[in-house]
Each structure stands twice: as structure tokens, then as C-alpha cells.
Design a protein around this motif. Structure first.
Motif, PDB file in Angstrom:
ATOM      1  N   GLY C 109       8.811  -3.806  -8.329  1.00 58.10           N
ATOM      2  CA  GLY C 109       7.748  -3.960  -7.604  1.00 58.10           C
ATOM      3  C   GLY C 109       7.972  -5.589  -6.893  1.00 58.10           C
ATOM      4  N   SER C 110       9.042  -6.253  -7.067  1.00 60.97           N
ATOM      5  CA  SER C 110       8.682  -7.582  -6.489  1.00 60.97           C
ATOM      6  C   SER C 110       9.788  -7.146  -4.865  1.00 60.97           C
ATOM      7  CB  SER C 110       9.598  -8.837  -6.736  1.00 60.97           C
ATOM      8  OG  SER C 110      10.382  -8.008  -7.454  1.00 60.97           O
ATOM      9  N   MET C 111      10.291  -6.225  -5.346  1.00 58.51           N
ATOM     10  CA  MET C 111      11.056  -5.596  -3.635  1.00 58.51           C
ATOM     11  C   MET C 111      10.019  -5.189  -2.954  1.00 58.51           C
ATOM     12  SD  MET C 111      14.317  -4.280  -4.608  1.00 58.51           S
ATOM     13  CE  MET C 111      14.531  -3.265  -3.270  1.00 58.51           C
ATOM     14  N   ALA C 112       9.296  -4.707  -3.962  1.00 61.57           N
ATOM     15  CA  ALA C 112       7.974  -3.716  -2.018  1.00 61.57           C
ATOM     16  C   ALA C 112       7.134  -5.309  -2.661  1.00 61.57           C
ATOM     17  CB  ALA C 112       7.077  -2.889  -3.361  1.00 61.57           C
ATOM     18  N   GLY C 113       6.895  -5.696  -3.561  1.00 59.94           N
ATOM     19  CA  GLY C 113       5.791  -7.191  -3.222  1.00 59.94           C
ATOM     20  C   GLY C 113       5.934  -7.521  -2.012  1.00 59.94           C
ATOM     21  N   TYR C 114       7.779  -8.329  -1.766  1.00 57.83           N
ATOM     22  CA  TYR C 114       8.276  -8.788  -0.652  1.00 57.83           C
ATOM     23  C   TYR C 114       7.762  -8.016   0.450  1.00 57.83           C
ATOM     24  CZ  TYR C 114      11.431 -10.665   2.052  1.00 57.83           C
ATOM     25  OH  TYR C 114      12.413 -11.286   3.072  1.00 57.83           O
ATOM     26  N   ALA C 115       8.412  -6.743   0.166  1.00 62.00           N
ATOM     27  CA  ALA C 115       8.448  -6.082   1.610  1.00 62.00           C
ATOM     28  C   ALA C 115       6.729  -6.163   2.220  1.00 62.00           C
ATOM     29  CB  ALA C 115       8.889  -4.862   1.635  1.00 62.00           C
ATOM     30  N   LEU C 116       5.778  -5.792   1.044  1.00 63.74           N
ATOM     31  CA  LEU C 116       4.574  -5.855   1.879  1.00 63.74           C
ATOM     32  C   LEU C 116       3.454  -7.273   2.404  1.00 63.74           C
ATOM     33  CD1 LEU C 116       2.677  -3.368  -1.132  1.00 63.74           C
ATOM     34  CD2 LEU C 116       2.808  -3.039   1.078  1.00 63.74           C
ATOM     35  N   THR C 117       3.804  -8.314   2.175  1.00 61.41           N
ATOM     36  CA  THR C 117       4.483  -9.389   2.815  1.00 61.41           C
ATOM     37  C   THR C 117       4.842 -10.172   4.292  1.00 61.41           C
ATOM     38  OG1 THR C 117       5.815 -10.996   1.505  1.00 61.41           O
ATOM     39  CG2 THR C 117       2.970 -10.123   0.676  1.00 61.41           C
ATOM     40  N   ARG C 118       5.782  -9.577   4.083  1.00 61.77           N
ATOM     41  CA  ARG C 118       6.577  -9.913   5.574  1.00 61.77           C
ATOM     42  C   ARG C 118       6.787  -8.364   6.472  1.00 61.77           C
ATOM     43  NH1 ARG C 118       6.192 -13.987   2.635  1.00 61.77           N
ATOM     44  NH2 ARG C 118       7.860 -15.626   2.649  1.00 61.77           N
ATOM     45  N   ILE C 119       6.920  -7.924   5.981  1.00 60.62           N
ATOM     46  CA  ILE C 119       7.410  -6.206   6.859  1.00 60.62           C
ATOM     47  C   ILE C 119       5.979  -5.536   6.887  1.00 60.62           C
ATOM     48  CG2 ILE C 119       8.117  -4.210   7.056  1.00 60.62           C
ATOM     49  CD1 ILE C 119      10.447  -5.207   5.085  1.00 60.62           C
ATOM     50  N   THR C 120       6.001  -5.140   8.291  1.00 55.68           N
ATOM     51  CA  THR C 120       4.421  -4.288   8.490  1.00 55.68           C
ATOM     52  C   THR C 120       5.232  -3.087   8.608  1.00 55.68           C
ATOM     53  OG1 THR C 120       4.499  -6.334  10.413  1.00 55.68           O
ATOM     54  CG2 THR C 120       2.612  -4.355  10.204  1.00 55.68           C
ATOM     55  N   TYR C 121       4.081  -2.405   8.419  1.00 58.60           N
ATOM     56  CA  TYR C 121       3.988  -0.656   8.012  1.00 58.60           C
ATOM     57  C   TYR C 121       3.263  -0.116   8.890  1.00 58.60           C
ATOM     58  CZ  TYR C 121       7.976  -2.111   4.097  1.00 58.60           C
ATOM     59  OH  TYR C 121       8.732  -2.099   3.482  1.00 58.60           O
ATOM     60  N   GLN C 122       3.579   0.927   9.401  1.00 58.32           N
ATOM     61  CA  GLN C 122       3.157   2.034   9.844  1.00 58.32           C
ATOM     62  C   GLN C 122       2.533   3.435   9.445  1.00 58.32           C
ATOM     63  OE1 GLN C 122       2.457  -0.426  13.489  1.00 58.32           O
ATOM     64  NE2 GLN C 122      -0.155  -0.628  13.439  1.00 58.32           N
ATOM     65  N   PRO C 123       2.952   3.724   8.484  1.00 55.33           N
ATOM     66  CA  PRO C 123       3.543   5.461   7.946  1.00 55.33           C
ATOM     67  C   PRO C 123       2.435   5.518   8.382  1.00 55.33           C
ATOM     68  CG  PRO C 123       2.357   4.153   6.123  1.00 55.33           C
ATOM     69  CD  PRO C 123       2.509   3.126   6.934  1.00 55.33           C
ATOM     70  N   LYS C 124       1.686   6.988   9.380  1.00 51.56           N
ATOM     71  CA  LYS C 124       1.539   7.794   9.881  1.00 51.56           C
ATOM     72  C   LYS C 124       0.642   8.507   8.377  1.00 51.56           C
ATOM     73  CE  LYS C 124       2.229   7.488  14.226  1.00 51.56           C
ATOM     74  NZ  LYS C 124       2.531   6.194  14.551  1.00 51.56           N
ATOM     75  N   LEU C 125      -0.828   8.609   8.785  1.00 52.25           N
ATOM     76  CA  LEU C 125      -1.557   9.219   7.743  1.00 52.25           C
ATOM     77  C   LEU C 125      -0.570  11.023   7.544  1.00 52.25           C
ATOM     78  CD1 LEU C 125      -4.152   8.316   4.948  1.00 52.25           C
ATOM     79  CD2 LEU C 125      -5.313   9.722   7.648  1.00 52.25           C
ATOM     80  N   GLY C 126      -0.535  11.523   8.355  1.00 49.82           N
ATOM     81  CA  GLY C 126      -0.928  12.642   8.253  1.00 49.82           C
ATOM     82  C   GLY C 126       0.923  13.284   7.496  1.00 49.82           C
ATOM     83  N   SER C 127       1.845  11.871   7.534  1.00 48.45           N
ATOM     84  CA  SER C 127       3.269  12.131   7.641  1.00 48.45           C
ATOM     85  C   SER C 127       2.975  12.049   6.120  1.00 48.45           C
ATOM     86  CB  SER C 127       4.576  11.644   8.046  1.00 48.45           C
ATOM     87  OG  SER C 127       4.055  10.079   8.657  1.00 48.45           O
ATOM     88  N   VAL C 128       2.030  10.711   5.260  1.00 52.56           N
ATOM     89  CA  VAL C 128       1.918  10.416   4.113  1.00 52.56           C
ATOM     90  C   VAL C 128       1.605  11.961   3.712  1.00 52.56           C
ATOM     91  CG1 VAL C 128       1.313   9.114   2.648  1.00 52.56           C
ATOM     92  CG2 VAL C 128       1.684   8.493   4.831  1.00 52.56           C
ATOM     93  N   LEU C 129       0.132  12.315   4.465  1.00 48.38           N
ATOM     94  CA  LEU C 129      -0.322  13.625   3.533  1.00 48.38           C
ATOM     95  C   LEU C 129       0.910  14.747   3.429  1.00 48.38           C
ATOM     96  CD1 LEU C 129      -3.615  14.287   4.850  1.00 48.38           C
ATOM     97  CD2 LEU C 129      -3.099  12.906   2.759  1.00 48.38           C
TER      98      LEU C 129
END
Lengths: 498, 368, 349
Positions: C109-129
Motif C-alpha cells: 500500500g505504501s508503494m502504491a501510495g508513494y507512486a500515486l503522489t510522485r508519478i503521473t499515471y495516465q492509463p487508457k480507460l479502454g485498456s483498463v476495461l
């Protein structure tokens, strides 16, 4: 090379000798080579001490006799039903056998999870089947004519009264529900345990989503079923229409609601544990309960009313339901063939008594061992001792258990108390008009959801008596339709041996 | 060898964004999304035992229909009474306010599809809930599990937040012994919820509980709370408050202690009153924490089950039953479809509340 | 500074900024004292009850052992001697399960939390679905079609990669960090009742029922959202400069995270760990379903004390007391962290 071989050879010799040493007891074997050496039976029941205690206590004895290891696995009482079903229905089958309420049998037998033990039981002499009360032998252990469980505990409700108070007031124990209410009214508000505070006339567990729906069934049984167990007290035998919207049911509801007036103020939130506590600490004149109060009342750790407790068969009614018209009519010899002094008693085998059943998907050898274990538990030599011990939670269900007063006196009852207690149990057990609990598939939805909710709302004043009966009828009809009227009717008739 | 290692570490570094977040996403997908989909299917089907296993028969929206208009309506929505003039007035007032709010948005010119859609859903949702609440809590009606749950959530969160904030403000003062209070106030959170429920059942019992003498002194011994619907609901809220105030308290205290101390001191020197300091300095500083805190608590509050289950089993009648308990009872009798349908209704309601709250709060934050 | 102060000033105004005036101080202590009573009385009542015999419980309230009733050790004896192993086994299970799953949840969880504050994610909605789609297919093939799970997993993965490379490029709309975070917290909304049966079937198919592993995995998943949220807030409050200078020196992201960020966030980690530990420690429903005999945990034991004879208050009290003792001990140990812990962690919403 040779010396290598030599070196290599030595440790291996040691190993062989060592392992021989270790294995020798196994190789030689116990003198009385057990029938089930190496077999392990996983038996599930709820976390005791009741029920689980005798199983755990007898397991080592059984191992000594047969070599089978019995593992008793326990889960909280309230979740036993779902837990067992999920294990068996999803094919996990980590549970080989279980001690459960025979009421659930319908849900277990239909899909074929339970092993048919008819042939085994027919060959089993040691079980002394004829000694088991007829109701259990013919109805409780069977489903659709075949035997699936072995009864370990006799469960039916009886009425308890404070014998000292009634004697002082010159009153007789209740025979009808009207008597019951009259006694409750008389003693309500009096101090009965000498602490100077007013106590209660009648304590019945009426808590919702607990065990209250059995209490109301105990009341209505005498009004609705008169022609023997196979008549049934829940549905019409031809149409599967619920027998809940008629004068007899209304009369039972009246009794139930009125008894609340003479109960503790928070009676609608009392579970059986609470009412038992109140009764054994001397705060109630009357109560309706299973056999447990009898054994709890003699334990000084739990009781202030030692030797002050009497028990009778559930009160009955002089009027019963006429199924054709839905009216309440007076008893006569053809309408109430089992009536005593014109009063129709219908003791209620609520819950049905803990019974052992075997998972059909278990290995053959395990099934054999599990059967033998349940048989061992139920044989008079074991059972007749266990039913006298309060902690086992086992109540009497064998005829021989009434004949010998000594075991009860040894367990701490006075002769008088033992007689009183056993008379009530014997009368109930011998009654041909015992009410069989509802055992059709998904009976839990009928009772715990629809019936229980409607009664709770009636007691809370949310709905009227007429609305309550209507609600139960509609709710039951809806479930019946959903599951298939024909199938449900067939199952209902099968439980009644028709 | 060294080169290869360097190449690997470079590659690994490039992939770091994925490595950091994927474990969490995977775990959640496996154990949250999958069951979510399965239970959606369950809610659309009827569960039955058949030879050697079980079957699921697809029945469409029947389970939901039963809850909303069928035989379980009284249970889920409640029994409808007749609206009085006053209640109709309240309803109209609410409607007018919401429409004014909508009109203002449309005039603002910052329209977006999601914005319009969200606001329309919010308006209809709020209106429907107001109507339902008015309809069921008036004289002739009885609230169902939906309204009762909303009562638990709204009042529970509000009360716990206020008490938690008050205690945190007191404990944030530099007084001796505050570490002791901090520890003691944390205790209730440590008890298992089932245990808390049983403990409270003992405590509030009017015949064997420790407060019996007090009830009897006031002559309340004969009118126990369990028979009065609102009393039963408040008693359950009491237990809930005991359990969850510590959570609010500990987080708010931490937030308070972290507020810029120099600003407060400067304000004191300037002669500002306590209330002014709180309003102008403290409150703006802790607002973001409050939003997160209330959101988390809101979500948890919708799942209240142990207290009503043990304290009253949902009684008297169905007066204190929560949605989760409703679902649990159906589930216990293996009406899995009905149970999943209730759970999904709960999901809709919680999402509605959580989203509304987040949007409301984030607008407030922007304005501030 | 005036040397003389009026009575009003003495009572109501503090001498210095770090001090509190007598009257507010007294009021404060009264209120705090009252709440201390509120917090402690139920626990006191549990302790008292654990020394009562049944008749003393049912016979109206008694408050002081040794004064208005004679204390008895029967309940303690029953739990520790009669039940013996049936108490100790759940105890060890609870310790193993909750500590391991808390640690795993906090790390992931802290790895993910860290990543969410420091790295910008832009996954494509389509690929997530699409990913969710293939996941569902995989699971269905395991649960209902009875495919062996390694095969199903491999083919599902292959299918996803193929689809991603072929149709994946066409998607335009993408998600952001906030969407991912909200998605995570939303996983806590569904009541456990609704998800426990699917989870049961899942673990049954992969043969992990009644093991510690099943409970550890499930608890990790259930509590991960809370960890991510709390730790995300926490990391946001840590200044970026440290990391930037480390990155300039050529340290990898892992190194930055494990050698700079984590040590800095010890307080937050401790607080989050404690919260998650308490949640795992006390969880009931999932434990009930995923464990049968070997992996049963303590909350089951508490619930089990309400059997056919009604709640056995005296036994229940003992179990609850032995359940919270270790948690209190851990709290005292971690307390100095928590003070600062949630403090920074909770500052930004």
C-alpha cells in the motif's frame, strides 16, 4: 573401494535399526487391532461446551475401541447451518459428518449431501433402536421414509413452573394456555426471590431473529394439530396453504401477546439464555423452554431455585382448528383423539434435537467409522449417563432414561424434582400428537424471516393481529411459489411420513 | 556481468512506475472486482440446491423488484404513511431549493456532460430520499432498513465527528497528562466489534446491567428502551459512537497538533478570542483532513451490523435493523439472491452519499 | 508587562502562551475525565464480569469483586484449562494472520501510495476495461469451467497482451491518479456479506481454504485501500527536494523510496500499521468463512460464546480481555510514533 562401502554401509545400518526401533510398536500393532486404524473423521458442530463436550470426551474412548481418530471441529452456533451447506454444496467436503439440527435435513437430503443410513441402522443391534422414543425413531430421524440421522439429544419444549409458589397458593400446574395466563397474572408483580423487588409472571424468550419463532409455534401447536404428528401444524396437506390465517392461529396469537403483559418489560429483547437466567435466579413464575432449565436449576453455580422447579407438558387447548372452515371448535373424541380430559396437548419438538448425520461424499471407510461413532454415542451405556450431565446439553430421548431415577438423583436432583421433570418429558415424549418442526427445503426462510419478522412486528405494535396473519400467509405463499408448490408439498408430506 | 546488472537496474528503473502500483492493483482486482461481479450476478439470480451441488437460475430484476415494490417493500423502504401539510411543505421547500441550485448552475455557463448528469442524479436522489424519509417517519409510517441506515450514518458520523473534534481540541492544549488521555481514548477502537456489541448489551440491560439502579431511581425500569423504536435506535448509535469516536479523535488530534503553531501564537498576541482562532486559523488548516476522515468513516458507517444484530436483533419489530443486517439475515437463510440485491442497493446508496459528499466538499475547498 | 493581575485574569487568562488558565484547565480535566470514564467503564465491567459466576450475573448488577460479590476464577479456568488448546490455537492464528497481512498491506500500500503522489499515471480507460474483461473471463474459466488455474492465468495474460497490441492503440480517454485513488477507496464500500461467498469459492478452487494464506491475502486486499489513502496523504507532506537531489546523484527510484522516503515516514507507517492490525485482529465474517479448524481466529471464539444457552457473559468477557491486551501493549509501544504519525499523514486530505 571396500572401505568406502564400509563407511557408507554403517550409517545405513544405524538408520535401519533406528527406524525399526521406532516402527516396532506400529509393526507389532496393538493387541486389539482396531477396525478403523488410521481413519480420521472430521465432525462439525457448534462451539459448546454443549454438544461438543460429550463428543470430545467420548472421542478418545472410541479411538481405544476402534482406532479411529475423531476430530471435533466447532464453529459459532449461529453460523453452523450456512457453514455446513457451503462446505458440502461447493464440493469442498472437508467435513465428513456433523451434529446438527435435524430440521435442516430437508436442505441436506434433497441435494443428496446426506448418507442414507437405513440399512446400517437396521443391522445395528447395539443401538437398541426400540428404546428411542417413537417420535424420534419414526419422524425425527427420517425423511421420506429413509433414515438419515441418529438422534443424540431429545429436544422438545415443556412448560416450567415454580412448584413452591403454586403449592403455597394452592394452584395446579397449567393444563391449558388459559391456566397458564391465569397463573402468570396472579404472580406477576410479586417478589418471588426475596430481594424485595417485584418479579414476573411469565418469562418467554421473544427476541427477534433468535429462537422466538419456536415459542409461538409451541403455543399454536395445541390449537392447530390434534390428530397426531402426521397431521402437521404448518400447512394444509392437500394444497400447501399455510394454516396461519384462521381463528385458531388468532387465538394462539392472543395468548402470546397477553403473556407479554406478565413478562419482564424487555421481554421482546430476551433470548433463551436471558430467560433461563431470569428463571433460575428466581425471578419468574412460569417459563416455556427446552429441557435445559431442568438441569440448570439443580446447579448451584447457576441456580437459586433448586428443588423449586416443576415441569409439565406444554399447555393445550379445549378448542381446536377445524381445517375445513378455519373456525375454532370444541374438542370431542373424533376431533381430538389424543386429548386428555378434553384438552388437546401438542408438545412441540422445536429444533428437533441435535442429531448426527454423515456426508454422502465421504470415503466409505470414514462413513463406516462415523456411523459407528454416532451409534456409540447414542447407545444406552453412554447416552444414559450423558443426558444427566447439564454441560452436555443432551436431553433425554430414550425410554430407559426415565426408568432409572438414580442417575438423576446422582446428578444432583432431589427425588421430587427428578420425578416432576421426568414426568413432563415422558408425557411429551410418549405423546402421539407431538408437533414436528417445519422441515421443508428453506424452512429457515419460512420461520426465521417471514414468521419471525411478522411476530416481532406484532409485538412491537407495528401491525395488527389480522395484518400479522396476513403477512405470514403472504410471505409463506410467496416462498412456496418461488420454490415450486408441488415440490414443497411433496417434501412437507415426506417429513410427516405420508 | 556488471554491465548486465547495470542494464537490468536501468530497465527496472524504467519500469518503476508499474512495479510500484501493480501489486496493489492486482490484489484489489482479484479480491474486490471479481467478487463484485459475481455478486452482481447473484443478485440477478435465484440460488437453489440441486443434486450434488447448487444452481443459479437467472431471474432478471426480480430480487430488486421485491425490495422496491414487492413483498419486501415494508422491510427495505418501510411502510408509507400519509403526508401532513407540514411535511408536504418541507418537501416543496426542498424541491424549490434544489431547482434554484440547478438553475444557478445552468446559468453559470461552465457546463459539462458529467457535471449536468451528476447534478441531475444528485437532485433526483436527494428529492427521492427526502420524500421517502418524510413518508416513513411520520405518524402512520414505519421506516424500513434504508431509512434507518441513513439515520445511523448521518447522525453517527456527525456526533462522532463533533465529539472527536471537541476532545481533540481539549487534548491539543499543552496540559500535563495528555498522553494518558490519548492512550485511553484509543481503547474502544481495539475491541472487536462483536465484543463491543455484547458488552453494550450487558451495559444497557435494564434488569442485570450496571445502570439498573439509575433506571429504577427514575422509574424507568418498567419502560425499557428495547420496546421504543427511537430509543432502540439511539442506544445502537450510542454503542457506535463509543466505538468510533476514538478514530475521529486520534486523526483530528494529529491534524491539530500539526497546524502552524506560529500563526496561532501570533493571533493570541493580537488578542484574538479562542473562537476567532478556531474559525480563522485552525478550521481552514484541518478541513482537508476532515474531508478524508468523514469520507472513510461514511463508507464504514454504512456497514453497521454487529451492534443492531447483537443488541436488538433489529427489534422492536424491524425498527433498528440496518441494511447490512437485512442482507445478512437473508444470506444466513441462504437466500443469496435477495441478500446480494440488498447489498447492491447498499452499494448504490453509499456511492451516492460518498460521491455527493466528495463533490460538495471539494467545491467548498475550492471556494475557501 | 503588568506585575499585578486581577482575579479574573488569574482565573481565566493564561500566564504564557504555553500555559492554560486555571478555570478552562479545570473544565478541560472534568470533560476529559468524564470521557475517560466513558471509555474505561465498559472495559471495567468486562473485567468484573469475568470474575462472576452465572448466578451473580443474572441476579442484578454487582460492582466490586470482593465487596458485593465473591470473585471466582471459573471462567478463566475454563478458557485457559478446559479449552486450553482451543484458545491458544486461535490466538496464534490471529497473531500470525494479522501481523503478516498488516505488514504486506503496509508495504504494498505504501508503494502504491508513494507512486500515486510522485508519478503521473495516465492509463487508457479502454485498456483498463479490457483488462478487467480478461480477468473476469479467466476467473470464470477457473470457477465454473474448472480449468486449472495456472493455465487459465497464462492464457488470460496472453489474450490480454494480444488484445492490447492490436486494439489497444485506438483508445483515447485516459484515467488520472485521482481516479485510481478513488477507485481504490471505493473497494471498501461493498459489505463483506456480499463478497464472502465468491471469495470462498475462489479459495476453494485453488485449494487454500482453512489456511493462513487465504486469510492473509484477503485481509491484505480488504485493508489495502485504507493504507493507500493514509500513506498517500502522508507522502504528500514530505518535501520533494530530498528526492530530487538523490535522483540527481543517480539513485534509482527504489533506492530513493527504501532508503529516504520510508525512514522519513516511520511515524505514518507505524500509525497505519496499527490501524490495519486492529482491523485484521478483530475481523469476523471473512474469518468465519475462510477458516474451518486450523486457521480459526479469536473473534470467532467471542461469537461462539453465544450458543444455545444464550451468551455466556463470563467466558465472553475473558476472551475479549485476552484479545485486547496485546493490542494495548502494541499501542503503547508504537504510541510515540503515532503522535507524530497520523499527524503529518492526515494533514492533507
Amino acid at each position: 573401494m571396500n572401505c568406502f562401502k564400509h563407511l557408507w554401509g554403517r550409517p545405513i545400518t544405524v538408520v535401519i535399526i533406528m527406524s525399526l526401533l521406532f516402527l516396532s510398536p506400529l509393526l507389532a500393532g496393538p493387541a486389539h487391532a482396531g477396525k478403523y486404524d488410521g481413519v480420521t473423521i472430521n465432525i462439525m458442530t457448534f462451539t459448546g461446551p454443549q454438544i461438543a463436550e460429550p463428543l470430545q470426551r467420548r472421542a478418545p474412548e472410541f479411538k481405544k475401541l476402534t482406532g479411529a481418530t475423531v476430530n471435533v471441529i466447532t464453529v459459532p452456533f449461529s453460523d453452523l447451518y450456512t457453514k455446513l451447506l457451503t462446505d458440502w454444496a461447493t464440493g469442498t467436503n472437508s467435513i465428513d459428518a456433523a451434529v446438527f439440527a435435524p430440521q435442516w435435513m430437508a436442505d441436506y437430503v434433497g441435494p443428496g449431501y446426506l448418507e442414507d443410513i437405513s440399512t446400517r441402522i437396521a443391522k445395528d443391534k447395539a443401538l437398541e433402536l426400540d428404546d428411542i422414543g417413537e417420535f424420534f425413531r419414526e419422524f425425527s430421524m427420517k425423511f421420506g421414509g429413509k433414515t438419515y440421522t441418529i438422534t443424540l439429544d431429545g429436544d422438545f419444549q415443556i412448560a416450567y413452573y415454580r412448584s413452591d409458589l403454586l403449592k403455597k397458593a394452592g394452584m395446579k400446574p397449567p393444563r391449558t394456555w388459559d391456566d397458564y395466563l391465569a397463573i402468570a397474572k396472579k404472580f406477576h408483580g410479586q417478589d418471588m426471590n426475596g430481594d424485595g423487588k417485584p418479579d414476573y409472571g411469565s418469562c418467554i424468550s421473544k427476541k427477534r431473529n433468535a429462537q422466538a419463532f419456536w415459542m409461538i409455534t409451541s403455543v399454536w401447536g395445541g390449537f392447530i394439530q390434534a390428530k397426531g404428528t402426521s397431521e402437521g401444524a404448518f400447512f394444509d396437506l392437500k394444497t400447501m396453504k399455510p394454516l396461519v390465517n384462521n381463528e385458531a392461529f388468532a387465538a394462539a396469537l392472543d395468548v402470546y401477546v397477553e403473556s407479554t403483559k406478565y413478562g419482564p418489560p424487555d421481554e421482546i429483547n430476551l433470548d433463551v439464555g436471558d430467560t433461563r437466567g431470569l428463571f433460575t435466579s428466581g425471578r419468574c413464575a412460569l417459563s416455556v423452554d427446552w429441557g435445559d432449565i431442568g438441569t440448570l436449576a439443580i446447579d448451584p453455580k447457576t441456580s437459586k431455585v433448586q428443588d423449586k422447579v416443576g415441569a409439565v407438558i406444554l399447555p393445550g387447548s379445549k378448542k381446536v382448528l377445524d381445517r375445513a372452515t378455519g373456525k375454532l371448535i370444541a374438542c370431542n373424541s373424533s376431533r381430538c383423539p389424543h386429548a386428555v380430559n378434553g384438552i388437546n396437548h401438542a408438545p412441540f419438538a422445536a429444533f428437533g434435537g441435535w442429531s448426527g448425520g454423515i456426508n454422502a461424499a465421504a470415503k466409505q471407510k470414514v462413513k463406516d467409522a462415523a456411523y459407528d461413532f454416532f451409534s456409540y454415542m447414542s447407545q444406552p451405556a453412554q447416552s444414559n449417563v450423558d443426558v444427566t450431565i447439564g454441560i452436555t446439553g443432551f436431553n433425554p430421548y430414550r425410554i430407559s432414561q426415565f426408568e432409572n431415577l438414580d442417575v438423576w438423583i446422582k446428578a444432583g436432583m432431589s427425588r421430587q424434582a427428578a420425578e416432576d421433570y421426568l414426568v413432563a418429558i415422558k408425557a411429551s415424549l410418549n405423546s402421539p400428537n407431538m408437533v414436528l418442526d417445519l422441515r421443508i427445503p428453506q424452512n429457515q426462510r419460512y420461520q426465521q424471516i417471514v414468521l419471525d419478522t411478522a411476530i416481532a412486528r406484532l409485538l412491537a405494535g407495528e401491525i395488527t393481529k389480522a395484518q400479522c396473519m396476513q403477512e405470514i400467509e403472504n410471505g409463506w405463499e410467496e416462498i412456496t411459489e418461488e420454490l415450486g408448490r408441488k415440490e414443497q408439498l411433496k417434501a412437507y408430506r415426506a417429513t410427516l411420513g405420508r | 556481468m556488471k554491465k548486465r546488472l547495470a542494464a537490468f537496474s536501468e530497465w527496472a528503473d524504467m519500469r518503476a512506475p508499474a512495479v510500484f502500483i501493480l501489486p496493489a492493483i492486482m490484489v484489489i482486482l482479484m479480491l474486490a472486482i471479481f467478487p463484485l461481479i459475481v455478486s452482481l450476478y447473484l443478485s440477478l439470480s435465484r440460488f437453489k440446491f440441486i443434486k450434488g451441488g447448487f444452481s443459479l437460475k437467472f431471474i432478471g430484476l426480480l430480487n430488486y423488484k421485491k425490495l422496491l415494490v414487492g413483498s419486501q417493500q415494508f422491510h427495505f423502504l418501510g411502510v408509507f404513511g400519509k403526508l401532513t401539510v407540514l411535511e408536504i411543505g418541507i418537501l416543496i421547500l426542498a424541491a424549490v431549493l434544489l431547482i434554484v441550485w440547478l438553475v444557478r448552475y445552468f446559468r453559470s455557463g461552465r457546463l459539462s456532460i458529467i457535471g449536468v448528469l451528476g447534478r441531475l442524479i444528485l437532485t433526483t436522489g436527494v428529492l427521492a430520499l427526502t420524500w421517502l424519509i418524510l413518508l416513513t417517519i411520520n405518524q402512520n409510517g414505519y421506516p424500513g432498513t434504508l431509512v434507518v441506515t441513513i439515520f445511523y450514518v448521518v447522525f453517527g458520523v456527525l456526533i462522532q465527528f463533533l465529539i472527536g473534534l471537541g476532545l481533540a481540541l481539549l487534548c491539543a492544549q499543552r496540559i500535563p497528562g495528555r498522553n494518558f488521555f490519548r492512550l485511553v481514548f484509543f481503547f474502544p477502537l481495539m475491541v472487536t466489534p462483536v465484543g463491543i456489541a455484547y458488552t453494550f448489551r450487558m451495559l444497557v440491560d435494564t434488569t442485570i446491567g450496571p445502570f439498573t439502579p439509575i433506571w429504577e431511581f427514575f422509574g424507568w425500569g418498567a419502560i425499557p428502551w428495547v420496546t421504543i423504536p427511537w430509543a432502540a435506535r439511539w442506544v445502537i448509535l450510542l454503542g457506535d459512537t463509543w466505538q468510533w469516536t476514538p478514530f475521529m479523535f486520534i486523526v483530528l488530534l494529529a491534524a491539530l497538533e500539526n497546524q502552524p503553531r506560529d500563526q496561532v501564537e501570533a493571533a493570541i498576541v493580537d488578542g484574538a478570542s479562542g473562537w476567532q482562532i478556531f474559525r480563522d486559523i485552525t478550521w481552514p488548516a484541518i478541513i482537508p483532513v476532515c474531508v478524508t476522515l468523514i469520507l472513510i468513516r461514511l463508507i464504514e458507517a454504512f456497514k453497521i451490523i454487529d451492534l443492531p444484530n447483537v443488541l436488538t436483533n433489529g427489534g422492536p419489530g424491524i425498527a433498528s435493523e440496518s441494511l447490512t443486517l437485512h442482507s445478512f439475515m437473508a444470506w444466513r437463510t441462504l437466500d443469496l439472491g435477495g441478500s446480494a440485491a440488498v447489498a447492491y442497493m447498499l452499494l448504490f446508496i453509499s456511492v451516492f452519499f460518498a460521491m455527493s459528499f466528495v463533490n460538495f466538499a471539494s467545491h467548498r475547498l475550492k471556494d475557501a | 508587562m503588568s506585575t499585578k493581575r486581577s482575579i479574573y485574569q488569574i482565573l481565566f487568562e493564561a500566564k504564557s502562551i504555553d500555559d492554560v488558565a486555571p478555570v478552562p484547565k479545570t473544565l478541560t480535566y472534568i470533560i476529559l475525565g468524564f470521557w475517560t470514564f466513558v471509555c474505561l467503564f465498559p472495559l471495567y465491567w468486562l473485567i468484573v464480569t469475568s470474575f462472576k459466576i452465572p448466578i451473580q450475573v443474572h441476579d442484578g448488577p454487582m460492582y466490586f469483586p470482593g465487596i458485593d460479590f465473591k470473585p471466582s476464577m471459573h471462567a478463566w479456568y475454563y478458557i485457559f484449562v478446559d479449552l486450553g488448546n482451543d484458545t491458544l490455537r486461535p490466538y496464534f492464528n490471529t497473531i500470525i494472520v494479522s501481523i503478516s497481512s498488516s505488514i504486506i498491506a503496509v508495504v504494498i500500500g505504501s508503494m502504491a501510495g508513494y507512486a500515486l503522489t510522485r508519478i503521473t499515471y495516465q492509463p487508457k480507460l479502454g485498456s483498463v476495461l479490457m483488462f478487467i474483461g480478461t480477468l473476469v473471463l479467466t476467473v470464470i474459466s477457473v470457477v465454473w469451467l474448472g480449468l486449472a488455474w495456472p493455465i487459465a492465468l497464462a492464457s488470460g495474460l496472453a489474450l490480454y497482451v494480444v488484445m492490447l497490441t492490436t486494439v489497444g492503440r485506438r483508445f483515447k480517454k485516459s484515467l488520472h491518479n485521482n481516479d485510481i485513488a478513488f477507485f481504490m477507496i471505493s473497494q471498501r464500500i461493498l459489505p463483506p456479506v456480499a463478497v464472502v461467498i465468491p471469495i470462498y469459492v475462489l479459495f476453494q478452487r485453488i485449494g487454500l481454504l482453512d489456511t493462513h494464506a487465504a486469510l492473509i491475502i484477503t485481509y491484505t486486499a480488504v485493508n489495502l485501500p485504507i493504507v493507500v489513502w493514509l500513506m498517500r496523504d502522508f507522502f504528500e507532506s514530505i518535501p520533494m527536494d530530498l528526492e530530487e537531489s538523490a535522483a540527481l546523484d543517480g539513485a534509482s527510484r527504489y533506492r530513493v523510496f527504501f532508503t529516504i522516503i520510508l525512514p522519513l515516514s516511520k511515524p505514518g507507517l507505524a500509525a497505519t500499521f496499527l490501524l490495519v492490525l486492529i482491523l485484521c485482529w478483530n475481523e469476523y465474517l471473512i474469518a468465519l468463512f475462510l477458516s474451518t479448524a486450523n486457521a480459526q481466529t479469536l473473534p470467532l471464539l467471542v461469537a461462539a460464546m453465544n450458543a444455545t444457552r444464550g451468551p455466556q457473559w463470563w467466558y465472553m468477557a475473558v476472551v475479549i480481555i485476552i484479545m485486547i491486551t496485546p493490542v494495548i501493549a502494541i499501542t503503547i509501544v508504537l504510541q510515540r510514533f503515532i503522535t507524530r504519525g497520523l499527524l503529518i499523514g492526515a494533514v492533507k486530505g
